[in-house]
Design an enzyme around this catalytic site. Structure first.
Site, mmCIF file in Angstrom:
data_model
loop_
_atom_site.group_PDB
_atom_site.id
_atom_site.type_symbol
_atom_site.label_atom_id
_atom_site.label_comp_id
_atom_site.label_asym_id
_atom_site.label_seq_id
_atom_site.Cartn_x
_atom_site.Cartn_y
_atom_site.Cartn_z
ATOM 1 N NE ARG A 12 -2.443 -0.861 3.844
ATOM 2 C CZ ARG A 12 -3.044 -0.119 4.767
ATOM 3 N NH1 ARG A 12 -3.998 0.732 4.439
ATOM 4 N NH2 ARG A 12 -2.675 -0.202 6.020
ATOM 5 C CB ILE A 14 5.411 5.343 0.459
ATOM 6 C CG1 ILE A 14 4.901 6.787 0.558
ATOM 7 C CG2 ILE A 14 6.891 5.326 0.098
ATOM 8 C CD1 ILE A 14 5.562 7.613 1.667
ATOM 9 N N GLY A 84 5.445 1.257 8.372
ATOM 10 C CA GLY A 84 5.285 2.214 9.463
ATOM 11 C C GLY A 84 3.824 2.467 9.772
ATOM 12 C CB THR A 86 0.362 7.504 12.470
ATOM 13 O OG1 THR A 86 -0.817 7.152 11.734
ATOM 14 C CG2 THR A 86 1.400 8.082 11.530
ATOM 15 C CD GLN A 141 2.886 17.621 12.884
ATOM 16 O OE1 GLN A 141 3.564 18.286 12.108
ATOM 17 N NE2 GLN A 141 1.709 18.042 13.329
ATOM 18 C CE1 TYR A 147 4.975 7.696 11.261
ATOM 19 C CE2 TYR A 147 5.961 9.857 11.061
ATOM 20 C CZ TYR A 147 5.509 8.696 10.479
ATOM 21 O OH TYR A 147 5.595 8.537 9.118
ATOM 22 N N PRO A 177 10.510 11.386 3.696
ATOM 23 C CG PRO A 177 9.214 9.531 3.136
ATOM 24 C CD PRO A 177 10.250 10.001 4.108
ATOM 25 N N GLY A 178 8.120 13.969 3.015
ATOM 26 C CA GLY A 178 7.199 14.922 3.625
ATOM 27 C C GLY A 178 5.800 14.324 3.618
#
Ligand code: CAA
Length: 240
Positions: A12, A14, A84, A86, A141, A147, A177-178
């Protein structure tokens, strides 16, 4: 047959884009996934890429799976640690499970999967490892201490391992990545995401292919002089 590449979380987002781009370039790709059977089945039917379900956050699961994959398709020479999750929430509300699941899955997995493959790569004198970090591991963030800590750890992991591997023909790099248009980012509350996009100089979310292109560059046979680096692909949101 091209070099065998394992992409964790490869069915799925990226990871899927990375699998497809590597396949197009001639690699023999295998994809790991953690839970979403339906997506994995559809992915495999569409692409012909075999999928392997295992928990990248468990060393014993990784050992068992890696042994099976290598028996099925041969030695893995390219590893993309992409899986990964979140579990966002502010620190004062964050549970131990939110913390531990993210650290184990996002950072622990880099150790577990790489540990299973590193000796083979050293013996063969060739390997390409790309770890998917994040802008949020570089800049932090709000709502992501778990994370951000795990992704930041990936950047340290990359630099340390790159030093250990440099003389063995193995490169180790990271991509940060952003905000990329995937299910993970779409789950961010709309009002929060709007504010984030407003801060991206390029003026849009990234595409998964924007990240996959970076992976393709880093895993190439002739990219042997690139190691220990972090490639930021974030539309100019954070210049690090
Ligand atoms: N900076 C400063 N303050 C913020 C803020 C921010 N970025 N975001 C929220 N706040 C403030 C709110 O304005 C609010 O303030 P008031 O109490 O004064 O009204 C307060 O924090 C609480 O906000 P919420 O009501 O949203 O709190 P919540 O507990 O319901 O949710 C949250 C908090 C879970 C962190 C939610 O804001 C959220 O999901 N944020 C998105 C986090 C994010 O960007 N995650 C990235 C996921 S994608 C990814 O990680 C991929 C990648 O690698 C880039």
């Amino acid at each position: 047959m091209g070099r065998v590449a394992l992409v964790t979380g490869g069915t799925r987002g990226i990871g899927e884009a990375i699998c497809l781009m590597l396949q197009k370039e001639g690699y023999t790709v295998v994809a790991n996934y953690g839970g979403n059977e339906e997506k994995a089945r559809a992915f495999s039917e569409r692409t012909g890429i075999p999928t392997y379900k295992f928990d990248v956050g468990s060393l014993s699961a990784c050992e068992e799976a890696v042994e099976k994959i290598q028996a099925d398709v041969g030695p893995i020479e390219v590893l993309v640690n992409n899986a990964g999750i979140t579990r966002d929430g502010t620190m004062h509300k964050m549970s131990y499970e939110q913390w531990y699941d993210v650290v184990r899955t996002n950072l622990g997995s880099c150790f577990y999967v790489t540990r299973c493959l590193i000796n083979g790569m050293r013996e063969r004198g060739f390997g390409r490892i790309v770890n998917i970090g994040s802008i949020n591991g570089q800049a932090g963030q709000y709502g992501q201490v778990n994370y951000a800590a795990a992704k930041s750890g990936i950047h340290g992991f990359t630099k340390a391992l790159a030093q250990e591997c440099a003389a063995k023909g193995i490169t180790v790099n990271a991509i940060a990545p952003g905000y990329v248009a995937t299910d993970m980012v779409r789950a961010v509350p709309e009002n929060v995401l709007e504010k984030i996009v407003a801060k991206i100089p390029v003026g849009r979310l990234g595409e998964a292919d924007d990240i996959a292109r970076g992976v393709l560059f880093l895993v190439a046979d002739d990219a042997g002089f690139v190691t220990g680096s972090t490639l930021s692909i974030n539309g100019g949101q954070h210049m690090y």
